[in-house]
Design a protein around this motif. Structure first.
Motif, PDB file in Angstrom:
ATOM      1  N   VAL A   7       0.890  -1.114  -0.050  1.00  0.00           N
ATOM      2  CA  VAL A   7       0.134  -0.057  -0.045  1.00  0.00           C
ATOM      3  C   VAL A   7       0.834   1.171  -0.071  1.00  0.00           C
ATOM      4  O   VAL A   7       0.582   2.123  -0.468  1.00  0.00           O
ATOM      5  N   LYS A   8       1.873   1.187   0.877  1.00  0.00           N
ATOM      6  CA  LYS A   8       2.793   2.341   0.913  1.00  0.00           C
ATOM      7  C   LYS A   8       4.001   2.310  -0.291  1.00  0.00           C
ATOM      8  O   LYS A   8       4.260   3.426  -0.676  1.00  0.00           O
TER       9      LYS A   8
ATOM     10  N   GLU B 264      -9.792  -3.445   1.028  1.00  0.00           N
ATOM     11  CA  GLU B 264     -10.188  -2.302   1.365  1.00  0.00           C
ATOM     12  C   GLU B 264      -9.057  -1.720   2.247  1.00  0.00           C
ATOM     13  O   GLU B 264      -8.762  -2.443   3.328  1.00  0.00           O
ATOM     14  N   GLU B 265      -8.868  -0.331   1.935  1.00  0.00           N
ATOM     15  CA  GLU B 265      -7.674   0.228   2.920  1.00  0.00           C
ATOM     16  C   GLU B 265      -8.061   1.741   3.054  1.00  0.00           C
ATOM     17  O   GLU B 265      -7.957   2.308   1.890  1.00  0.00           O
ATOM     18  N   HIS B 266      -8.239   2.313   4.235  1.00  0.00           N
ATOM     19  CA  HIS B 266      -8.653   3.657   4.122  1.00  0.00           C
ATOM     20  C   HIS B 266      -7.312   4.517   4.712  1.00  0.00           C
ATOM     21  O   HIS B 266      -7.251   5.668   4.343  1.00  0.00           O
TER      22      HIS B 266
ATOM     23  N   THR C   3      -3.930   4.573   4.942  1.00  0.00           N
ATOM     24  CA  THR C   3      -3.014   5.098   4.062  1.00  0.00           C
ATOM     25  C   THR C   3      -3.296   5.757   2.573  1.00  0.00           C
ATOM     26  O   THR C   3      -2.781   6.526   2.247  1.00  0.00           O
ATOM     27  N   THR C   4      -4.686   4.906   2.362  1.00  0.00           N
ATOM     28  CA  THR C   4      -4.961   5.680   1.094  1.00  0.00           C
ATOM     29  C   THR C   4      -5.578   7.241   1.204  1.00  0.00           C
ATOM     30  O   THR C   4      -5.411   7.967   0.341  1.00  0.00           O
TER      31      THR C   4
ATOM     32  N   GLY D 223      -2.445   1.538  -4.136  1.00  0.00           N
ATOM     33  CA  GLY D 223      -3.984   0.923  -4.104  1.00  0.00           C
ATOM     34  C   GLY D 223      -4.523   0.521  -2.734  1.00  0.00           C
ATOM     35  O   GLY D 223      -3.660   0.624  -1.730  1.00  0.00           O
ATOM     36  N   THR D 224      -5.724  -0.108  -3.070  1.00  0.00           N
ATOM     37  CA  THR D 224      -6.575  -0.644  -1.735  1.00  0.00           C
ATOM     38  C   THR D 224      -6.726  -2.065  -1.664  1.00  0.00           C
ATOM     39  O   THR D 224      -6.896  -2.468  -0.722  1.00  0.00           O
TER      40      THR D 224
END
Length: 377
Positions: free
Chosen positions: A312-313, A336-338, A340-341, A348-349
């Motif tokens: 993600v990072k 689904e990831e909020h 860091t996004t 991406g998530t």
């Protein structure tokens, strides 16, 4: 710094010795490409010895159940006050919908963390709300592993309800939490924390809660938020605290311990302006992250054999590169990831298992699905 010194440190590491904090700092401060290449090679060899060539991944779903939070961490673009634009708080139906979706897509783990929402209570108490979060999922899906609630969330519940950490952890465990994310660690150095997250738990409290979890049979992960205002000395101090914590769990024969180390490089794009200005860039510097991951392998690998980058990072390419710098796991699908996004990360998530498999295979390494506690599936 003569190469010989770096050589000596790396030779000792390859013989199976733990390196000292001072030696760790020497490695992290290398700028010469040849020295850095030696550090990478050593980390890759140690990864092979300590974890093998198999690269693992987990099929999991993230549920960030609320972004309403009483704290104001200087790096966080996720938090909102109640009533703000973009503030949310999932209800029980939404939690079950997200979990069901995860299960249908093959998830073996739900990773659940949220903001510190003082209204998240049942009958004026915080713990019953968190227990209901757990029970809502476990009643419907008893087979799922629930990886939930950071040390910061444990302290929040304990503080609001006037309970001991051990009481909170035991109640969550008995309700069905399977392991605890070692997040909210940021950098385990109180000088850094005073700038980054002044309202968060201090270093000693983080260590106490994680150690208590191990003693009570709850495995944890461990993390470091890197690449903002911390020095190499503070980075190594963080690794030293994690290594000592793991040694305590193992030497005392606790029923649980740290399962993995995850490096989380700072993403500043949407972060609050003062810290963003101070750091001076929006995205992580890949070379810094890779060197730190290599040194983390050398420093921790005898005690914490599983190391994971954050796609993600760093993006999938950066995370794949990390697999030749000491990492042996590529993390989870997340779905689904909020957190860091919302900070402006470009990774991406969600990742399909096939995408992760292809990334691993591109290095000529075998891959295998695992569960949260690193049992192969």
């Amino acid at each position: 710094m003569k190469y010989k010194t770096v050589d000596d440190i790396l030779d000792r590491a390859l013989l199976g010795y733990d390196i000292s904090p001072a030696e760790g700092v020497v490695l992290l401060k290398q700028t010469n490409p040849e020295a850095i290449a030696l550090i990478q090679t050593t980390a890759d060899k140690l990864r092979h010895l300590q974890a093998g060539d198999l690269v693992t991944y987990v099929i999991n779903r993230n549920i960030n159940f609320t972004n309403i939070c009483e704290q104001h961490c200087s790096f966080c673009a996720f938090r909102r006050d109640d009533g703000d634009d973009g503030a949310y708080w999932l209800d029980w139906t939404q939690i079950i919908e997200k979990t069901t979706d995860g299960v249908q897509r093959g998830a073996t783990e739900i990773c659940m963390q949220g903001g510190l929402n003082p209204q998240a209570q049942i009958n004026g108490k915080s713990l019953p709300y968190y227990l209901k979060l757990v029970e809502t999922i476990k009643q419907e899906f008893p087979q799922l592993h629930l990886h939930a609630f950071s040390p910061q969330e444990v302290q929040f519940i304990a503080r609001l309800d006037g309970l001991d950490y051990a009481d909170v952890i035991a109640a969550l465990r008995d309700a069905g939490v399977g392991s605890m994310p070692g997040t909210a660690a940021e950098v385990l150095d109180d000088e850094v924390r005073r700038v980054l997250c002044p309202e968060k738990i201090d270093t000693a409290t983080w260590l106490e809660i994680v150690s208590t979890a191990h003693r009570l049979g709850l495995h944890t992960t461990s993390t470091m938020l890197s690449g903002h205002i911390e020095s190499p000395e503070q980075q190594i101090g963080h690794l030293e605290k994690l290594r000592s914590l793991q040694m305590t769990a193992i030497n005392n024969g606790y029923p649980a311990k740290i399962t993995e180390f995850i490096l989380l490089p700072f993403v500043g794009q949407e972060a609050p302006k003062p810290l963003r200005r101070r750091v001076g860039r929006d995205q992580p510097i890949l070379s810094d992250s890779l060197l730190l991951m290599a040194v983390a392998r050398i420093y921790l690998g005898n005690w914490i054999p599983n190391h994971q980058p954050s796609w993600v990072k760093l993006g999938l390419d950066g995370a794949t590169e990390a697999l030749v710098w000491g990492c042996n796991d590529i993390g989870g699908t997340l779905m689904e990831e909020h957190i860091t996004t919302m900070a402006g990360a470009l990774g991406g998530t969600s990742m399909e298992p096939e995408t992760l498999q292809k990334a691993i295979a591109s290095l000529g390494r075998p891959y295998q699905q695992r569960d949260t506690l690193y049992q192969k599936l």
